[in-house]
Design an enzyme around this catalytic site. Structure first.
Site, PDB file in Angstrom:
ATOM      1  N   ASP A 447       0.910  -1.204  -0.122  1.00  0.00           N
ATOM      2  CA  ASP A 447       0.091  -0.075  -0.027  1.00  0.00           C
ATOM      3  C   ASP A 447       0.837   1.444  -0.031  1.00  0.00           C
ATOM      4  OD1 ASP A 447      -2.303   1.620   0.128  1.00  0.00           O
ATOM      5  OD2 ASP A 447      -2.987   0.250   1.781  1.00  0.00           O
ATOM      6  N   ASP A 504     -10.699   1.920  -3.657  1.00  0.00           N
ATOM      7  CA  ASP A 504     -11.062   1.678  -2.364  1.00  0.00           C
ATOM      8  C   ASP A 504     -12.659   1.659  -2.363  1.00  0.00           C
ATOM      9  OD1 ASP A 504      -8.700   1.319  -0.955  1.00  0.00           O
ATOM     10  OD2 ASP A 504      -8.858   3.327  -0.213  1.00  0.00           O
TER      11      ASP A 504
HETATM   12  C1  DGJ Z   1      -6.094   1.936   1.785  1.00  0.00           C
HETATM   13  C2  DGJ Z   1      -6.239   0.629   1.167  1.00  0.00           C
HETATM   14  O1  DGJ Z   1      -6.563   0.926  -0.204  1.00  0.00           O
HETATM   15  C3  DGJ Z   1      -7.475  -0.331   1.696  1.00  0.00           C
HETATM   16  O2  DGJ Z   1      -7.768  -1.411   1.076  1.00  0.00           O
HETATM   17  C4  DGJ Z   1      -6.853  -0.784   3.058  1.00  0.00           C
HETATM   18  O3  DGJ Z   1      -5.692  -1.625   2.705  1.00  0.00           O
HETATM   19  C5  DGJ Z   1      -5.972   0.504   3.746  1.00  0.00           C
HETATM   20  N1  DGJ Z   1      -5.326   1.571   3.283  1.00  0.00           N
HETATM   21  C6  DGJ Z   1      -5.462  -0.237   5.028  1.00  0.00           C
HETATM   22  O4  DGJ Z   1      -4.997   0.877   5.843  1.00  0.00           O
END
Ligand code: DGJ
Length: 712
Positions: A447, A504
């Site tokens: 991430d 997301d």
């Molecule tokens: C942002 C990501 O896009 C989410 O799917 C998740 O992994 C969160 N971060 C976790 O902090």
């Protein structure tokens, strides 16, 4: 050419591969130009004539003579548009490079041009390659001499032919990536720039140039994309005499006194509509993935990701319960998201401290992993290696490891580590390696949740080196690129990962549109897509399980809800669609993907078609009905990628998802799940009319060629 001169010293080169020809020409030993990139030209084509025909006509009020747009245009060539290279002389003043071709090396379908400056202030190499998927790549490397410095350096200026009048690219935002935008060329510059130090949700680094009549399935277009995961800039420009160029390069305001390399820019050309471009870019992504996935027993296993189920609330017992339920539903890989490491109870703390939280996992991760494996699932884990919270042991021990200026704002309470420091890269490599070496982990969700302040290209290059080092040490571990969803999606990162977390947003309506748009560049199976919670956490929408499941099944499918929330009916539906995905993923992810030209703005239709051995062809059509159509009758659309003469048996796979009230008087065979037989010619002429569907419905149609001798 001097004024009044009639003959021009001209050198030409051609590259031929995959039904494409690229022709380059150098006038008077100047920087070569891209004369033609498109359909294969006959061997006897007169390349010098083609090159001369690119010379614009001179008229009043202009420099004479006018030259053709070169791969690295400069003012001294008479080019009045944006230069390809900005040079500062030793005196700090802007200097105009005066480039001359010193050497051209041709090998297979690649060319290398070496250029020097008449005043020896800079030397330049242009590396060009045409691959067997028909992608043309350009990359520039410049070395400053004698105290001069380099600012902007494009990967190679690409002429945009007159007939390609429209520009299609994507804006977007967090939870709303890949928003299509279109405009016409007009005099001036259209600049797209990410200053985020990463690709950016709003900035996929690519643009398409289309003929007026170009559609998904027919017409001419040119697609250009920069393989780079840091800040980037595109300049699409029409100069007053009508000529057009597009340049891509790194967005970097600094000037450098050492060798500078641009990232590679990839070009695809199609005369078969936008799908033709997508096929070439999909192949690029697939090749990157294939080289990493190698002989995986289960390609693209169905994911379960726990993020939206529990966020930071990690407890081994609850996670085991969730894993058991996810496995029953069909998940094949359990991904432990953010929250597993020391002190990470919310997003204010602990990034950088990559050791297991003993309070949450007193016996470590092994019991959970053993449980997951006992259910037949693989295990993946989340990292955000480039980031650090000030409230962490790492930041307390190494405040000097932070990237960017002092006093910069935090983003999601976090700061960025300066990866250009080898000690930072070594620390991250050691921390990640320790976790991977001690556990049966085959997957990392990598991430990156904040915009950089003053992000430099060095940060991106250092990230690439770290990813490559990890890949060399752990060749069986796959890596997914996530950046608050789709903040880092580009062919630079895809060369080092196998999947992207597109967004997301698990809202299937939003996803339907986003996935469709992202498919202009990114192969379907590289896009991760999850069935989220019943009430979507980012939009508040409640959508039917069938729709949520089918939208995920169009891509690399996964689940992200708390599976304990599912009703029996929802579980049955999800299991059914997941089983279908597993039975069909090999086909879907090797087939050719086509977006269809739907004249109904509420319908996003796409299909996967493959020609098998012995005429054994298949297709799967996904008809995504987002909202209520403007008209009562469904609008048929033309299918694509079929064999005209072949007969296909077709049926609607999920008649149970049709609204009975709307279709009960309709005699469509599809409403009853009956199979019908139609030719490829009829289907591609627009014969298929599907029954009406409620908003938020996915209709799935399967087609299979009739084998000789088989009767209905
Ligand atoms: C942002 C990501 O896009 C989410 O799917 C998740 O992994 C969160 N971060 C976790 O902090």
């Amino acid at each position: 050419m001097k004024k009044g001169q009639t003959s021009i010293a001209l050198s030409c080169w051609r590259l031929d591969k995959a039904g494409r020809t690229a022709v380059f020409a150098s006038f008077e030993s100047g920087t070569p130009c891209l004369v033609h990139f498109g359909a294969t030209l006959p061997a006897q084509e007169d390349l010098s004539l083609l090159a001369r025909l690119t010379l614009p006509n001179t008229a009043g009020g202009q420099l004479d003579p006018l030259t053709s747009l070169s791969l690295m245009p400069t003012a001294i060539e008479g080019w009045q548009g944006h230069p390809g290279l900005n040079l500062l002389g030793a005196d700090g003043q802007s200097a105009t490079p005066d480039l001359t071709l010193s050497e051209a090396v041709e090998k297979d379908a690649s060319l290398t041009f070496m250029l020097s400056d008449r005043l020896d202030r800079v030397s330049l190499t242009l590396a060009i390659d045409l691959n067997d998927a028909g992608l043309l790549s350009l990359k520039a490397t410049a070395t400053p001499h004698a105290g001069s410095r380099i600012g902007w350096l494009c990967a190679g200026a690409v002429p945009v032919p007159d007939r390609l009048t429209r520009i299609l690219d994507h804006g977007g935002r967090w939870t709303g990536e890949f928003q299509k935008q279109e405009r016409g060329f007009a005099t001036g510059q259209y600049v797209r720039e990410s200053r985020e130090g990463r690709t950016g949700h709003a900035h996929f680094p690519g643009a398409t140039f289309l003929a007026t009549d170009c559609s998904e399935t027919s017409g001419e277009c040119l697609g250009v994309s920069l393989a780079w995961s840091g800040g980037h800039r595109m300049i699409a420009e029409e100069i007053p005499d009508g000529r057009r160029q597009v340049q891509f390069g790194v967005a970097d305001d600094s000037v450098r006194d050492q060798l500078v390399s641009s990232p590679t820019v990839c070009l695809a050309w199609s005369n078969d509509g936008l799908n033709g471009l997508s096929a070439a870019f999909h192949e690029l992504g697939r090749r990157f993935s294939r080289s990493k996935l190698k002989d995986r027993a289960v390609p693209r296993p169905v994911h379960y990701n726990c993020w939206e189920a529990i966020y930071f609330r990690h407890s081994p017992e609850e996670l085991k319960q969730i894993a058991s339920r996810a496995a029953e539903l069909g998940a094949e890989r359990f991904v432990l998201d953010d929250g597993w490491f020391k002190g990470r109870n919310d997003d204010t703390t602990s990034l950088g401290d990559w050791s297991i939280d003993n309070n949450k996992f007193p016996d470590g991760l092994a019991p959970l992993i053993d449980h997951v494996q006992s259910l037949g699932m693989l295990f993946g884990i989340w990292f955000e290696p480039e980031m650090v919270n000030l409230d962490s042991d790492l930041a307390r021990a190494h405040p000097d490891w932070l990237q960017g200026p002092d006093g910069q704002p935090a983003g999601r309470q976090q700061h960025v580590l300066d990866l250009s420091k080898s000690e930072v890269r070594n620390y991250l490599f050691d921390q990640i390696s320790a976790i991977l070496s001690d556990h049966a982990i085959d997957y990392i969700k990598w991430d990156h949740n904040r915009i950089l302040t003053g992000g430099t290209p060095g940060q991106t290059v250092a990230l690439y080196r770290l990813l490559e080092r990890l890949e060399a040490a752990f060749p069986d571990v796959e890596i997914e690129s996530c950046s608050s969803g789709g903040g880092r999606i580009d062919f630079g990162i895809l060369n080092r990962t196998t999947r992207v977390w597109l967004s997301d947003s698990n809202d299937a309506l939003e996803r339907l549109r986003m996935q469709h748009e992202a498919s202009r560049w990114i192969a379907p199976e590289i896009q991760g897509s999850h069935v989220g919670p019943r009430t979507c956490h980012t939009s508040g929408r409640v959508l039917p399980m069938a729709f949520r499941a089918w939208v995920a099944a169009q891509r690399h499918m996964g689940f992200e809800m708390d599976p304990r929330e599912l009703t029996d009916d929802e579980a049955v539906t999800l299991k059914r669609v997941t089983a279908w995905f597993k039975g069909n993923r090999d086909f879907l992810f090797s087939a050719r993907h086509h977006r269809l030209d739907s004249r109904d703005g509420e319908v996003h239709a796409e299909m996967f078609a493959s020609a098998g051995d012995d005429g054994d062809d298949r297709f799967v059509l996904f008809h995504g009905q987002a909202g209520a159509s403007g008209q009562i009758a469904t609008r048929p659309y033309r299918l694509a990628g079929l064999r005209s003469e072949a007969l296909y048996d077709i049926r609607l796979l999920n008649p149970q998802d049709l609204p009975r009230t709307l279709n009960q008087t309709v005699s469509s065979p599809f409403s009853k799940g009956e199979s019908v037989r139609l030719s490829g010619a009829a289907l591609m002429a627009g014969a298929l009319r599907l029954p009406n569907a409620f908003p938020a419905t996915m209709l799935v149609v399967e087609g299979q060629t009739v084998r000789p001798g088989v009767q209905t």
